[in-house]
Design a protein around this motif. Structure first.
Motif, PDB file in Angstrom:
ATOM      1  N   HIS A 269      -0.730   9.658   0.349  1.00 28.16           N
ATOM      2  CA  HIS A 269       0.407   8.821   0.744  1.00 28.16           C
ATOM      3  C   HIS A 269       0.015   7.377   1.044  1.00 28.16           C
ATOM      4  O   HIS A 269       0.854   6.610   1.528  1.00 28.16           O
ATOM      5  N   ASP A 271      -0.570   4.671  -0.798  1.00 28.70           N
ATOM      6  CA  ASP A 271       0.155   3.606  -1.489  1.00 28.70           C
ATOM      7  C   ASP A 271       1.543   3.396  -0.894  1.00 28.70           C
ATOM      8  O   ASP A 271       1.976   2.258  -0.673  1.00 28.70           O
ATOM      9  N   ARG A 272       2.250   4.511  -0.638  1.00 31.44           N
ATOM     10  CA  ARG A 272       3.594   4.401  -0.068  1.00 31.44           C
ATOM     11  C   ARG A 272       3.550   3.783   1.329  1.00 31.44           C
ATOM     12  O   ARG A 272       4.389   2.939   1.686  1.00 31.44           O
ATOM     13  N   ARG A 274       1.321   1.667   2.580  1.00 29.24           N
ATOM     14  CA  ARG A 274       1.023   0.237   2.500  1.00 29.24           C
ATOM     15  C   ARG A 274       2.214  -0.535   1.928  1.00 29.24           C
ATOM     16  O   ARG A 274       2.483  -1.673   2.326  1.00 29.24           O
ATOM     17  N   GLU A 275       2.940   0.086   1.035  1.00 30.31           N
ATOM     18  CA  GLU A 275       4.145  -0.535   0.470  1.00 30.31           C
ATOM     19  C   GLU A 275       5.180  -0.804   1.561  1.00 30.31           C
ATOM     20  O   GLU A 275       5.881  -1.819   1.541  1.00 30.31           O
ATOM     21  N   LEU A 276       5.261   0.094   2.544  1.00 35.07           N
ATOM     22  CA  LEU A 276       6.235  -0.045   3.624  1.00 35.07           C
ATOM     23  C   LEU A 276       5.771  -0.996   4.727  1.00 35.07           C
ATOM     24  O   LEU A 276       6.571  -1.366   5.593  1.00 35.07           O
ATOM     25  N   THR A 279      -0.630  -1.706   7.776  1.00 37.24           N
ATOM     26  CA  THR A 279      -1.788  -2.577   7.564  1.00 37.24           C
ATOM     27  C   THR A 279      -3.095  -1.870   7.898  1.00 37.24           C
ATOM     28  O   THR A 279      -4.158  -2.264   7.429  1.00 37.24           O
ATOM     29  N   THR A 302       0.935  -1.084  12.146  1.00 39.59           N
ATOM     30  CA  THR A 302       1.545  -2.229  11.469  1.00 39.59           C
ATOM     31  C   THR A 302       0.999  -3.515  12.061  1.00 39.59           C
ATOM     32  O   THR A 302       0.594  -3.559  13.219  1.00 39.59           O
TER      33      THR A 302
END
Length: 305
Positions: A269, A271-272, A274-276, A279, A302
């Motif tokens: 998970h 990639d998802r 980091r997309e949201l 950090t 975050t």
């Protein structure tokens, strides 16, 4: 006879706490003796798990090997439909009152499963004692996992004072009530009415007056809660990814999400997340779930606004 087997090493001072946790989770191999190595104890466990290694153990003389089972309070849950084995398990510990066999998987929006009683009292209700807290549990009415006891303590130790905490899938309240002593407020939501009824019972039982139970769909929490949270717990392993975006919307900058999921590869998970806006992401295995699949937790931080 000496055998090589999986074991968990802990300092002597943590011995009784560890023994009780392994018994509660059905992981202690009672057919082997606990061994001492210097200032550490090594507990035999039934299978490979996080922090386990291979050690030499001596067998318990005259100790009958019981069928594999998990303990939740006064209930044992067997992996096989074995009434004779259930009768042996029931007489092995005075604290047991019921032995169950699951006749379905955990399923549905309410995360419940069905059981048949193999021995003892005809009930799926029990009380679980965990690190000084007492939880009323109904295994047929609401999901509960004793195996996450160590996780609850881990998160409590990470918390700062007076945090605002959200438990998005609270169940009967084990995470919410464990985190409450350090929190300013814990919002504990669940869609299952039976779970929320038990959650309310457990908040009273544990005098957790700063836990706010909500019978609510986690997808719509942003419409009813006025806060951004310092810490969010997401224990919905089969479908938690559906709620990640909402969790990020409810998290303050610099806050932390503990996201539990069943995964079949490392970083599944990442990639998802980091997309949201995640950090900092740490992934670790909580326990093996099935061949090729494990229960993982992602600790997500975050960045500042």
């Amino acid at each position: 006879m000496t055998v090589e087997h999986w074991g968990v090493r802990v300092p002597v001072r943590k011995g009784e706490e560890t023994r009780q946790a392994l018994l509660r989770e059905g992981l202690l191999d009672c057919s082997l003796k606990v061994t001492r190595d210097g200032n550490d104890l090594v507990f035999p466990v039934i299978a490979e798990q996080e922090n386990a290694g291979r050690y030499l153990f001596e067998g318990q003389p005259g100790r009958e090997e019981l069928p594999r089972h998990e303990l939740i309070g006064g209930i044992a849950i067997m992996q096989e439909n074995d009434p004779a084995g259930a009768a042996r398990i029931l007489t092995s510990r005075p604290s047991l009152h019921t032995v169950l066999y699951p006749t379905s998987e955990v399923a549905g929006a309410f995360r419940t499963r069905s059981f048949t009683v193999l021995a003892g009292t005809d009930t799926t209700r029990t009380e679980v004692v965990e690190h000084g807290h007492r939880f009323s549990v109904d295994l047929a009415g609401a999901y509960f996992s004793a195996r996450l006891s160590t996780e609850r303590q881990r998160i409590a130790e990470k918390m700062g004072k007076n945090e605002l905490v959200l438990d998005m899938f609270a169940g009967v309240g084990p995470f919410a009530i464990t985190l409450a002593p350090k929190a300013a407020l814990v919002v504990a939501a669940d869609l299952n009415p039976r779970a929320v009824a038990l959650l309310m019972e457990n908040t009273r039982k544990n005098r957790a007056g700063n836990v706010l139970p909500l019978l609510f769909d986690a997808r719509r929490l942003g419409a009813v809660v006025p806060w951004k949270f310092d810490r969010i717990v997401m224990n919905l392993p089969l479908a938690g990814t559906e709620f990640l975006a909402e969790a990020f919307r409810l998290l303050r900058p610099g806050g932390t999400i503990h996201f539990y999921s069943l995964v079949s590869c490392e970083g599944e998970h990442q990639d998802r997340i980091r997309e949201l806006g995640g950090t900092g992401v740490t992934e670790r295995m909580v326990r093996s779930y099935s061949p090729g699949q494990w229960h993982a937790v992602y600790d997500i931080v975050t960045g500042p606004a």
